[in-house]
Design an enzyme around this catalytic site. Structure first.
Site, PDB file in Angstrom:
ATOM      1  N   HIS A 267       1.231  -1.405   0.031  1.00  0.00           N
ATOM      2  CA  HIS A 267      -0.418   0.125   0.161  1.00  0.00           C
ATOM      3  C   HIS A 267       0.932   1.162  -0.293  1.00  0.00           C
ATOM      4  O   HIS A 267       1.432   1.576  -0.576  1.00  0.00           O
ATOM      5  CB  HIS A 267      -1.204  -0.171   1.567  1.00  0.00           C
ATOM      6  CG  HIS A 267      -2.305   0.735   0.753  1.00  0.00           C
ATOM      7  ND1 HIS A 267      -2.983   1.679   0.485  1.00  0.00           N
ATOM      8  CD2 HIS A 267      -3.132   1.514   3.032  1.00  0.00           C
ATOM      9  CE1 HIS A 267      -3.490   2.410   0.259  1.00  0.00           C
ATOM     10  NE2 HIS A 267      -3.643   2.564   2.055  1.00  0.00           N
ATOM     11  N   HIS A 308      -2.447  -2.810  -9.479  1.00  0.00           N
ATOM     12  CA  HIS A 308      -3.097  -2.645  -8.879  1.00  0.00           C
ATOM     13  C   HIS A 308      -4.307  -3.138  -8.525  1.00  0.00           C
ATOM     14  O   HIS A 308      -4.757  -3.728  -9.352  1.00  0.00           O
ATOM     15  CB  HIS A 308      -3.448  -0.193  -9.199  1.00  0.00           C
ATOM     16  CG  HIS A 308      -3.913  -0.517  -7.977  1.00  0.00           C
ATOM     17  ND1 HIS A 308      -5.702  -0.003  -8.179  1.00  0.00           N
ATOM     18  CD2 HIS A 308      -3.818   1.053  -7.384  1.00  0.00           C
ATOM     19  CE1 HIS A 308      -5.543   0.871  -7.192  1.00  0.00           C
ATOM     20  NE2 HIS A 308      -4.774   1.218  -6.808  1.00  0.00           N
ATOM     21  N   ASP A 365       2.893   5.426  -7.474  1.00  0.00           N
ATOM     22  CA  ASP A 365       3.875   5.541  -6.157  1.00  0.00           C
ATOM     23  C   ASP A 365       4.984   5.007  -7.496  1.00  0.00           C
ATOM     24  O   ASP A 365       6.732   5.057  -7.021  1.00  0.00           O
ATOM     25  CB  ASP A 365       3.567   4.124  -5.178  1.00  0.00           C
ATOM     26  CG  ASP A 365       2.841   5.589  -4.166  1.00  0.00           C
ATOM     27  OD1 ASP A 365       3.501   6.293  -4.508  1.00  0.00           O
ATOM     28  OD2 ASP A 365       2.503   4.656  -4.299  1.00  0.00           O
TER      29      ASP A 365
HETATM   30  N1  CMC Z   1       5.021  -8.071  -9.738  1.00  0.00           N
HETATM   31  C1  CMC Z   1       4.860  -9.140 -10.495  1.00  0.00           C
HETATM   32  N2  CMC Z   1       4.109  -9.346 -10.667  1.00  0.00           N
HETATM   33  C2  CMC Z   1       3.257  -8.876  -9.466  1.00  0.00           C
HETATM   34  C3  CMC Z   1       2.405  -7.442  -8.741  1.00  0.00           C
HETATM   35  C4  CMC Z   1       4.506  -6.985  -9.384  1.00  0.00           C
HETATM   36  N3  CMC Z   1       4.312  -5.622  -8.241  1.00  0.00           N
HETATM   37  N4  CMC Z   1       1.342  -7.574  -8.857  1.00  0.00           N
HETATM   38  C5  CMC Z   1       0.503  -8.311  -9.407  1.00  0.00           C
HETATM   39  N5  CMC Z   1       1.547  -8.951  -9.536  1.00  0.00           N
HETATM   40  C6  CMC Z   1       1.028 -10.705 -10.102  1.00  0.00           C
HETATM   41  C7  CMC Z   1       1.055 -11.622  -8.674  1.00  0.00           C
HETATM   42  O1  CMC Z   1       1.328 -12.790  -8.790  1.00  0.00           O
HETATM   43  C8  CMC Z   1      -0.828 -12.751  -9.586  1.00  0.00           C
HETATM   44  O2  CMC Z   1      -0.442 -13.623 -10.631  1.00  0.00           O
HETATM   45  P1  CMC Z   1      -0.815 -14.803 -10.653  1.00  0.00           P
HETATM   46  O3  CMC Z   1      -2.207 -14.922 -11.431  1.00  0.00           O
HETATM   47  O4  CMC Z   1       0.089 -15.300 -11.659  1.00  0.00           O
HETATM   48  O5  CMC Z   1      -0.997 -15.539  -9.113  1.00  0.00           O
HETATM   49  C9  CMC Z   1      -1.051 -11.356  -9.922  1.00  0.00           C
HETATM   50  O6  CMC Z   1      -0.438 -10.042 -10.963  1.00  0.00           O
HETATM   51  C10 CMC Z   1      -2.716 -10.585  -9.892  1.00  0.00           C
HETATM   52  O7  CMC Z   1      -2.023  -9.750  -8.569  1.00  0.00           O
HETATM   53  P2  CMC Z   1      -2.750 -10.080  -6.726  1.00  0.00           P
HETATM   54  O8  CMC Z   1      -1.470 -10.178  -6.026  1.00  0.00           O
HETATM   55  O9  CMC Z   1      -3.346 -10.334  -6.921  1.00  0.00           O
HETATM   56  O10 CMC Z   1      -3.480  -8.442  -6.849  1.00  0.00           O
HETATM   57  P3  CMC Z   1      -4.101  -7.877  -5.571  1.00  0.00           P
HETATM   58  O11 CMC Z   1      -4.721  -6.726  -6.549  1.00  0.00           O
HETATM   59  O12 CMC Z   1      -4.413  -8.620  -4.962  1.00  0.00           O
HETATM   60  O13 CMC Z   1      -2.715  -6.888  -5.938  1.00  0.00           O
HETATM   61  C11 CMC Z   1      -1.327  -4.838  -5.259  1.00  0.00           C
HETATM   62  C12 CMC Z   1      -2.034  -5.273  -5.748  1.00  0.00           C
HETATM   63  C13 CMC Z   1      -1.161  -3.222  -6.047  1.00  0.00           C
HETATM   64  C14 CMC Z   1      -1.600  -4.832  -3.389  1.00  0.00           C
HETATM   65  C15 CMC Z   1      -0.067  -6.071  -6.238  1.00  0.00           C
HETATM   66  O14 CMC Z   1      -0.049  -5.665  -7.720  1.00  0.00           O
HETATM   67  C16 CMC Z   1       1.415  -5.061  -5.888  1.00  0.00           C
HETATM   68  O15 CMC Z   1       1.790  -6.142  -4.928  1.00  0.00           O
HETATM   69  N6  CMC Z   1       2.261  -4.935  -6.360  1.00  0.00           N
HETATM   70  C17 CMC Z   1       3.412  -3.796  -6.040  1.00  0.00           C
HETATM   71  C18 CMC Z   1       3.121  -3.259  -4.490  1.00  0.00           C
HETATM   72  C19 CMC Z   1       2.573  -1.668  -4.995  1.00  0.00           C
HETATM   73  O16 CMC Z   1       2.894  -0.884  -5.948  1.00  0.00           O
HETATM   74  N7  CMC Z   1       1.318  -0.956  -4.605  1.00  0.00           N
HETATM   75  C20 CMC Z   1       1.232   0.282  -4.407  1.00  0.00           C
HETATM   76  C21 CMC Z   1      -0.653   0.623  -4.804  1.00  0.00           C
HETATM   77  S1  CMC Z   1      -0.490   1.758  -5.272  1.00  0.00           S
HETATM   78  C22 CMC Z   1      -0.209   2.924  -4.163  1.00  0.00           C
HETATM   79  C23 CMC Z   1      -1.891   2.812  -2.915  1.00  0.00           C
HETATM   80  O17 CMC Z   1      -3.011   3.113  -3.381  1.00  0.00           O
HETATM   81  O18 CMC Z   1      -1.324   2.329  -1.959  1.00  0.00           O
END
Ligand code: CMC
Length: 431
Positions: A267, A308, A365
């Site tokens: 986050h 996201h 970010d």
């Molecule tokens: N790098 C590599 N793979 C990723 C990433 C990433 N940054 N984000 C998602 N994936 C993959 C994940 O492994 C999964 O793959 P599979 O379907 O093969 O298992 C797929 O994409 C879906 O990911 P998820 O974790 O189920 O998606 P989510 O909606 O639960 O998580 C997120 C969203 C933002 C937490 C995640 O994309 C992440 O960890 N990103 C990096 C951290 C980040 O930049 N966070 C800031 C968000 S914006 C600021 C805010 O509003 O806080």
């Protein structure tokens, strides 16, 4: 026209229940499942709340497929271009844009509350100098409920508003004090002749011995970053604020809970993590190696600043910030190799099947850390900056929650996977 009810039938018993469908002013129609357990004996399971609305809200709207973000109906692009953070704060809190005199009155209200209780400095002084500023911030925001007793009655609208304005006004003062504590400088008093972002920069960087002029390029960039981070619908920290708020906890406790949730790297901690990641990658030649790591399911490494939960096309905030990042660096005469690296990483990731198939785009970010770095803001202060801005969203959502009669304590259910009931075995009889 979406259906106004959904019929759910249990195939085993043939029993069915009609569930009402709620339509908001925009977004997908939403099924009200309250009657389901009583009628058919089922709960619903939605890990991570990906498909569950927990409240009605008129503050912020996101269309993740179209990359739309609206504060009280106004597109983020227009607010970023034409508004100021204080005006956005007024808009989010009150629902309408202010006229000139209402805006000035609001500015004055904030100015009136910018100082912090002198005893809070003793409290900050109790932290080790090397404590993370976000760790200090969480504690200090919670401690406000011990300092400001005149705004704890959540049934009293005047108390609620006072607490909300106080937190918006005091967050920059607290943030700067945490920073100065960590570098051993005396805490600075707020200078109310300055605007919101300038005041923060002044409190962070001015010293008693020398005059200090705030760079207007830096102040404008910070103001813009604050606008972009001000609110984001029911994200993890805002949902945490609402969950705490649903128990009747006092406003300072609720916002402190939001700060705690924000700090996680998935986050608000992502901005700090992005910069650390770019430093770790080091140069363009190393990008493929880190891309492979990001795709490897056995490696916990993720490309920070990518992906996201809601945006599945592009993050409109990232589009604005990417442009601003170039402008700020150019105006400040800074050539940062990390920006070149970030752009290369973005280019490669956007062409990679793994990222394309999963609709992973740079989020807000990915670029914010590079701007903060250009403004000389230390890496461990990035999430604190996010917290200052998001306080406006948190208090607006909390005020809305307090004014919503249907608010009930938040109490999710679970799918129990533990042991069935079993008898206690006295210690002497255990094998
Ligand atoms: N790098 C590599 N793979 C990723 C990433 C990433 N940054 N984000 C998602 N994936 C993959 C994940 O492994 C999964 O793959 P599979 O379907 O093969 O298992 C797929 O994409 C879906 O990911 P998820 O974790 O189920 O998606 P989510 O909606 O639960 O998580 C997120 C969203 C933002 C937490 C995640 O994309 C992440 O960890 N990103 C990096 C951290 C980040 O930049 N966070 C800031 C968000 S914006 C600021 C805010 O509003 O806080």
């Amino acid at each position: 026209m979406p259906a106004d009810k959904l019929l759910i039938t249990d195939p085993d018993t043939g029993s069915n229940v009609e569930l009402p469908v709620i339509s908001g002013s925009a977004g997908l129609p939403t099924v009200d499942i309250k009657k389901l357990p009583g009628a058919l004996g089922y709960f619903t399971y939605d890990s991570g709340f990906a498909a569950t609305a927990a409240c009605r809200s008129s503050v912020t709207y996101i269309d993740g497929d179209e990359g739309i973000l609206l504060y009280r109906g106004y597109p983020i692009e227009q607010l970023a271009e034409q508004s100021s953070f204080t005006e956005v704060a007024y808009l989010l809190m009150n629902g309408e844009l202010p006229d000139a005199s209402a805006l000035e009155a609001f500015r004055q209200e904030i100015r009136y509350h910018t100082m912090i209780h002198e005893s809070m400095k003793t409290f900050i002084g109790g932290f080790n100098y090397d404590a993370h500023p976000m760790a200090m911030m969480m504690g200090i925001v919670a401690s406000m409920s011990a300092f400001y007793h005149d705004s704890l009655d959540i049934e009293n609208p005047a108390h609620r508003r006072l607490a909300a304005v106080r937190m918006i006004a005091k967050m920059p003062t607290v943030a700067a004090a945490c920073y100065r504590h960590s570098i051993g400088w005396p805490y600075a008093y707020p200078s109310n002749a300055l605007g919101y972002a300038s005041r923060l920069l002044h409190m962070m960087y001015s010293v008693p011995a020398e005059p200090y002029e705030v760079d207007p390029v830096a102040a404008n960039a910070l103001d813009l970053l604050f606008i972009l981070h001000a609110d984001h619908e029911q994200n993890a920290s805002t949902s945490t604020v609402r969950l705490a708020g649903s128990t009747g906890a006092n406003p300072y406790a609720c916002i402190a809970a939001g700060c705690c949730a924000l700090w996680g790297p998935a986050h608000g901690g992502a901005n700090e993590a992005v910069l650390r990641m770019l430093n770790e990658i080091g140069s363009v030649e190393n990008v493929p190696k880190f891309m492979e790591r990001a795709k490897d399911k056995n490696d916990p490494f993720r490309l920070m600043g990518f992906g996201h939960r809601v945006y599945k096309n592009f993050d409109p905030r990232a589009t604005i910030i990417r442009k601003t990042c170039h402008e700020v660096l150019e105006k400040m005469g800074i050539s940062d190799p990390l920006l070149d690296l970030a752009m290369k990483l973005e280019e490669i990731a956007l062409q990679d099947d793994y990222f394309v198939e999963r609709k992973l785009y740079p989020n807000v970010d990915f670029y914010s850390g590079i701007i903060y770095k250009a403004l000389n803001i230390p890496t461990n202060m990035f999430t604190v900056m996010f917290a200052i801005a998001r306080t406006v969203g948190w208090v607006s959502q909390w005020l809305e929650q307090c004014e919503t009669p249907e608010t009930r304590i938040g109490r999710p259910r679970q799918v129990y996977t533990g042991d069935a009931a079993r008898d206690y075995v006295p210690l002497t009889e255990r094998a």
